[in-house]
Every structure is written in C-alpha cells, then in structure tokens.
Design a protein around this motif. Structure first.
Motif, short mmCIF file in Angstrom:
data_model
loop_
_atom_site.label_atom_id
_atom_site.label_comp_id
_atom_site.label_asym_id
_atom_site.label_seq_id
_atom_site.Cartn_x
_atom_site.Cartn_y
_atom_site.Cartn_z
N LYS A 116 42.71 49.91 -11.41
CA LYS A 116 44.18 49.80 -11.37
C LYS A 116 44.76 49.40 -12.72
CE LYS A 116 43.40 50.27 -6.98
NZ LYS A 116 43.76 51.42 -6.18
N ALA A 117 44.51 48.16 -13.11
CA ALA A 117 45.14 47.66 -14.33
C ALA A 117 44.56 48.34 -15.58
CB ALA A 117 44.94 46.15 -14.41
N TYR A 118 43.31 48.79 -15.51
CA TYR A 118 42.64 49.29 -16.71
C TYR A 118 42.57 50.81 -16.76
CZ TYR A 118 41.72 44.39 -17.11
OH TYR A 118 41.90 43.03 -17.20
N SER A 119 43.32 51.47 -15.87
CA SER A 119 43.51 52.93 -15.92
C SER A 119 42.21 53.72 -15.83
CB SER A 119 44.24 53.32 -17.22
OG SER A 119 45.40 52.57 -17.40
N LEU A 120 41.24 53.23 -15.07
CA LEU A 120 39.94 53.93 -15.01
C LEU A 120 39.52 54.32 -13.59
CD1 LEU A 120 37.58 52.12 -17.59
CD2 LEU A 120 38.71 54.32 -17.82
N CYS A 121 40.49 54.64 -12.73
CA CYS A 121 40.13 55.07 -11.36
C CYS A 121 39.04 56.13 -11.38
CB CYS A 121 41.35 55.68 -10.66
SG CYS A 121 42.54 54.49 -10.10
N PHE A 122 39.22 57.09 -12.28
CA PHE A 122 38.32 58.26 -12.34
C PHE A 122 36.88 57.86 -12.61
CE2 PHE A 122 37.00 62.37 -14.30
CZ PHE A 122 37.53 63.24 -13.37
N GLN A 123 36.69 56.74 -13.29
CA GLN A 123 35.33 56.37 -13.71
C GLN A 123 34.59 55.50 -12.69
OE1 GLN A 123 33.78 57.61 -16.07
NE2 GLN A 123 35.06 58.03 -17.84
N ARG A 124 35.32 54.92 -11.74
CA ARG A 124 34.71 54.17 -10.64
C ARG A 124 33.90 52.96 -11.13
NH1 ARG A 124 37.03 53.76 -7.78
NH2 ARG A 124 35.76 53.50 -5.93
N ILE A 125 34.58 51.95 -11.63
CA ILE A 125 33.88 50.74 -12.07
C ILE A 125 34.57 49.51 -11.46
CG2 ILE A 125 33.20 49.29 -14.03
CD1 ILE A 125 31.86 51.87 -14.38
N GLY A 126 33.79 48.72 -10.74
CA GLY A 126 34.28 47.44 -10.23
C GLY A 126 33.17 46.42 -10.40
N TYR A 127 33.49 45.16 -10.21
CA TYR A 127 32.44 44.15 -10.32
C TYR A 127 32.76 42.93 -9.49
CZ TYR A 127 35.46 42.06 -13.98
OH TYR A 127 36.51 41.51 -14.67
N PHE A 128 31.70 42.19 -9.18
CA PHE A 128 31.81 40.90 -8.50
C PHE A 128 31.38 39.83 -9.47
CE2 PHE A 128 30.84 41.71 -3.64
CZ PHE A 128 32.11 42.24 -3.48
N VAL A 129 32.02 38.68 -9.39
CA VAL A 129 31.55 37.49 -10.10
C VAL A 129 31.27 36.43 -9.04
CG1 VAL A 129 32.16 35.69 -11.78
CG2 VAL A 129 32.93 38.04 -12.14
N GLY A 130 30.15 35.73 -9.19
CA GLY A 130 29.85 34.67 -8.23
C GLY A 130 28.54 33.98 -8.51
N HIS A 131 28.13 33.17 -7.56
CA HIS A 131 26.89 32.39 -7.69
C HIS A 131 25.69 33.33 -7.86
CE1 HIS A 131 23.60 29.71 -6.60
NE2 HIS A 131 24.43 28.72 -6.91
N HIS A 132 24.74 32.93 -8.73
CA HIS A 132 23.64 33.85 -9.03
C HIS A 132 22.78 34.18 -7.81
CE1 HIS A 132 21.05 30.31 -9.31
NE2 HIS A 132 21.95 29.77 -10.10
N ASP A 133 22.75 33.30 -6.82
CA ASP A 133 21.96 33.62 -5.62
C ASP A 133 22.58 34.78 -4.83
OD1 ASP A 133 20.15 31.67 -6.20
OD2 ASP A 133 20.91 30.21 -4.73
N LEU A 134 23.89 34.72 -4.68
CA LEU A 134 24.57 35.81 -3.96
C LEU A 134 24.46 37.11 -4.76
CD1 LEU A 134 27.90 34.27 -2.57
CD2 LEU A 134 25.64 34.32 -1.53
N ILE A 135 24.66 36.98 -6.07
CA ILE A 135 24.62 38.17 -6.93
C ILE A 135 23.21 38.78 -6.90
CG2 ILE A 135 24.85 38.97 -9.34
CD1 ILE A 135 27.58 38.33 -8.05
N ALA A 136 22.20 37.94 -6.94
CA ALA A 136 20.81 38.45 -6.91
C ALA A 136 20.54 39.18 -5.59
CB ALA A 136 19.83 37.29 -7.09
N ALA A 137 21.08 38.64 -4.51
CA ALA A 137 20.87 39.29 -3.20
C ALA A 137 21.53 40.68 -3.20
CB ALA A 137 21.46 38.41 -2.10
N LEU A 138 22.72 40.76 -3.80
CA LEU A 138 23.42 42.06 -3.84
C LEU A 138 22.66 43.06 -4.72
CD1 LEU A 138 26.99 40.54 -4.15
CD2 LEU A 138 26.25 42.05 -2.31
N HIS A 139 22.12 42.57 -5.84
CA HIS A 139 21.33 43.46 -6.72
C HIS A 139 20.14 44.06 -5.96
CE1 HIS A 139 22.99 43.48 -10.75
NE2 HIS A 139 23.20 42.18 -10.71
N LYS A 140 19.56 43.25 -5.06
CA LYS A 140 18.38 43.72 -4.31
C LYS A 140 18.67 44.97 -3.50
CE LYS A 140 15.29 40.19 -2.62
NZ LYS A 140 15.14 39.17 -1.57
N ILE A 141 19.91 45.09 -3.00
CA ILE A 141 20.17 46.17 -2.05
C ILE A 141 21.03 47.30 -2.64
CG2 ILE A 141 19.87 44.70 -0.01
CD1 ILE A 141 23.02 44.84 0.24
#
Ligand code: PLP
Length: 395
Positions: free
Chosen positions: A255-280
């Motif tokens: 939205k703000a960065y004009s890149l809908c076409f490129q499909r990039i999003g991210y999560f920020v959070g505790h490394h345990d939750l992030i590591a679990a997400l990376h696994k899947i």
C-alpha cells in the motif's frame, strides 16, 4: 464467471471443507482502459525511479537462480528500520501469505484433540491455545476465509458502532451485539490467534498503541496486529511486537510503498514465533525481483514518505468535499475513506460511479453495506470523483 463459481465436475475429489468454502473476493481488476481505480487501496504514485531501475537491472541471467530463501538482504535492511534482529523478521509473498501461515502455525483445526496445559514463551503455564481464530467486525475480510480454509473456529466480535475498539473491560463484560444484525459473540481471551486490523479496514479508524497494548496484555494466545495501512496513520504499534512475546506486527510493501505487484509483506515479532513460521513456509516463498524491489524501496524512504504526505493531504481534501456534498465520511488514518452516500444506497452509488468510469468498493456485509470504501487516488482522480458525485446529485 469467477474461478470460485465454475461448476465442480468431480466433487468427490475435493475435500468437503473446500467444496463448501466461500473464498476471499478480490476487488475488481478492470480490463477496460481509462477507468479511475479507487477500489483496492493501491497507491496512486509509482515506485521510486530508483526502485524501477533496481528491478530492471536485476532482470538478467540471474533469473535462472533461486532467490534467497529467507530474503536475507531485505531482512537485514528491515532490522535497521525497526531496531531488531534478523530472527525477529519473516518476509512473505505479501502479508496475506503470512496471515495464512500464522493461522496454520498457531491454530488447531476443529475437532483435533488438544493436549493439556502448556507453557507459553515466557514460561507461564497457560491452557493450550484453542482452535479459535478471532477478529473484530468489520475488519479485513480475509481472516474468516483463512479460518475456514484451516477448519478453525471463527470468533467475529463487533467493534463499537463508530468502529472504535471496545475496551478490555467492555470485552470482559459480555457479548458484543453487532450494530445491525449478526450474532453477538463473546470475546475469547484464550483464542489461539487474534487478528486486529490497525488502523482498521474498511473504516479507516486508527487505534492508539495504549489501547492495543491493553488488549494484547489480556490475550493468552497470539495476537497479530495487521498494520497494512499504518504509514498513513498517526501511531504505529511496532514496539509491542518487540516487547510482548505473543504479539506479531504485520506490515506490507503493497500500500504505502507502491509495490502491490511485487507481493512483499513481513511480520516482526519474538524469535520463537518467527522461527515457528519459518518452519512451515514454502522454501522460496518470496520472489527474487520482489526482494530487489523492496530493498531498493528501503534505500529511498524519503520518496515514499513524500507520497504518504501527498495521500494524506488528498484524503483530507476529499473527506471535506464529500462531506459538503452530504456524504457522511468517517475520519481515516489510512489511504482510503469509508463514506455513507446521500440520496441513494451505497450499492446504487457503486453503479453510478462505475457508469462514470470510477471504481470504488462496496461490501455486501451487514455492518458496512450502507457505505462505500473509496481509495485515495491522486488529486486529479479525487477531483474527478467529486465531480462525478456532484453530477449524480444534480441528476
Ligand atoms: C488489512 C489488510 N491486511 C493485509 C492485506 C494484504 O496485503 P498484501 O498485499 O501484503 O498481501 C490487505 C490488503 O488489502 C489488507 O487490507
């Protein structure tokens, strides 16, 4: 005919859950040229010339290679922006992919046996997270679809009539009755996953970090603060993701960065939750050109920030002009406004605008069917919308 409407010739091959699923409905991507497109909250301004140059320069023999599986360079850049570590960040194919991953990662599908008490990331004993995906209504209409795909239990709970957040005390007090019909639901402080769109979509209403923090503190499962539109808002809640081990903040370059076409999003959070997400996640879930574009975007933030300001100026102008014409416009901290039009129903206005070559969005759900959601375009587009509205009113 849309993909979802096409007849299923061999239903026996398809899981009942999928057969019965109501998929997410995307905003129209028009095939006719010359329409003013104010229906999917895209940015009216193109990516920075430096971003376009970086993407062009990356279109070479490298296309035969896999991209970084973890979007390494992009995560490194994001650590500087958010003062965190690379293991606090996961990048996705749009934030939509990460919202789906969170559902798969933190929520038990219905009917599965849940094991007994467990410990949360800070070591406190808690009841094992449930199969409940919880969200306020109205908010991003993808959340219920993600819950349905996963076979989870949905717990939609109404916002207040002005789209503000109920306080924790109000949530504790009992069922929240939606303003116009719908089932009143009780807020679940043990929900496995709670999605909060902040600022809210489709209302545009912003929430303070203080009230979001109170809500997060009261939740025992994971909370995703979906900040897709936060760059147009007064406050953001990123610090909560780095402070509370069960809070994730979702951001997008769409939205703000004009890149809908490129499909990039991210999560920020505790490394345990992030590591679990990376696994899947899929091994190479983020395409290479998208990674290049996002890195180049972060190298040219002043360009983006100038665009945020332009969008905000147009938003305030459009809100004033539509109000003068009799629209009831809700205050917005996003790149769209929600407005109740005068004289005709919102559904009729949708058609009237379309006849005048302007696309806006109307949702056929009981909480918001009185309103139109209008993306903030550039000043020329905003003027065209006001002109069209005036013509409709003059008959
Ligand atoms: C509230 C909200 N969250 C997330 C998204 C998804 O954004 P992305 O393009 O990063 O998948 C949208 C897109 O419309 C949205 O409105």
């Amino acid at each position: 005919m849309s993909i979802s409407q096409s007849a299923i010739r061999n239903p026996q091959w398809i899981r009942p859950l999928v057969r019965e699923l109501h998929p997410y409905v995307c905003g129209e991507q028009p095939k006719i040229k010359g329409l003013i497109k104010l229906n999917t909250n895209e940015n009216p301004y193109p990516p920075s010339p430096k971003v376009l140059a970086a993407v062009r320069a990356a279109v070479d023999g490298r296309l035969r290679l896999y991209p970084s599986p973890t979007a390494q360079a992009l995560r490194e850049k994001l650590t500087k922006l958010h003062c965190c570590h690379a293991d606090n960040i996961i990048v996705g194919n749009g934030s939509d992919e990460l919202l789906a991953l969170a559902t798969r990662c933190f929520v038990e599908p219905d009917g599965r046996v849940t094991r007994g008490p467990n410990k949360n990331v800070s070591g406190t004993r808690v009841t094992r997270p449930s199969e409940v995906v919880q969200y306020f209504t109205p908010s991003y209409s993808l959340y219920p679809v993600l819950a349905d795909i996963h076979g989870a239990t949905k717990n939609p709970v109404a916002l207040k009539p002005d789209f503000s957040l109920p306080s924790v005390a109000e949530l504790k007090r009992g069922r929240r009755k939606p303003p116009e019909g719908g089932t009143p639901n009780r807020w679940d402080f043990n929900a496995a996953l709670t999605f909060v769109t902040t600022p809210n979509a489709p209302s545009g209403r912003g929430y303070s970090t203080k009230e979001l923090e109170s809500l997060c503190r009261a939740q025992r499962g994971v909370v995703v603060l979906d900040e897709a539109y936060v760059d147009f808002a007064e406050e953001n809640a990123m610090k909560l993701a780095l402070k509370h081990p069960h809070v994730l903040v979702a951001r997008t370059f769409s939205k703000a960065y004009s890149l809908c076409f490129q499909r990039i999003g991210y999560f920020v959070g505790h490394h345990d939750l992030i590591a679990a997400l990376h696994k899947i996640r899929d091994s190479y879930n983020v395409n290479g050109l998208g990674q290049v574009a996002a890195v180049a975007t972060l190298d040219d933030l002043p360009y983006c920030r100038a665009n945020f300001r332009k969008v905000i100026v147009t938003r305030e102008w459009l809100s004033r002009e539509l109000t003068k014409l009799g629209f009831r416009v809700f205050p917005s901290q996003t790149n769209f406004i929600l407005a109740q039009p005068p004289l005709f129903s919102a559904k009729d206005w949708l058609k009237k605008f379309r006849d005048r070559k302007i696309l806006v969005r109307w949702f056929n759900s009981h909480e918001v069917k009185k309103y139109l959601r209008i993306t903030i375009g550039n000043p020329t587009e905003a003027k065209a919308l006001v002109k069209a509205a005036r013509k409709v009113l003059l008959g």
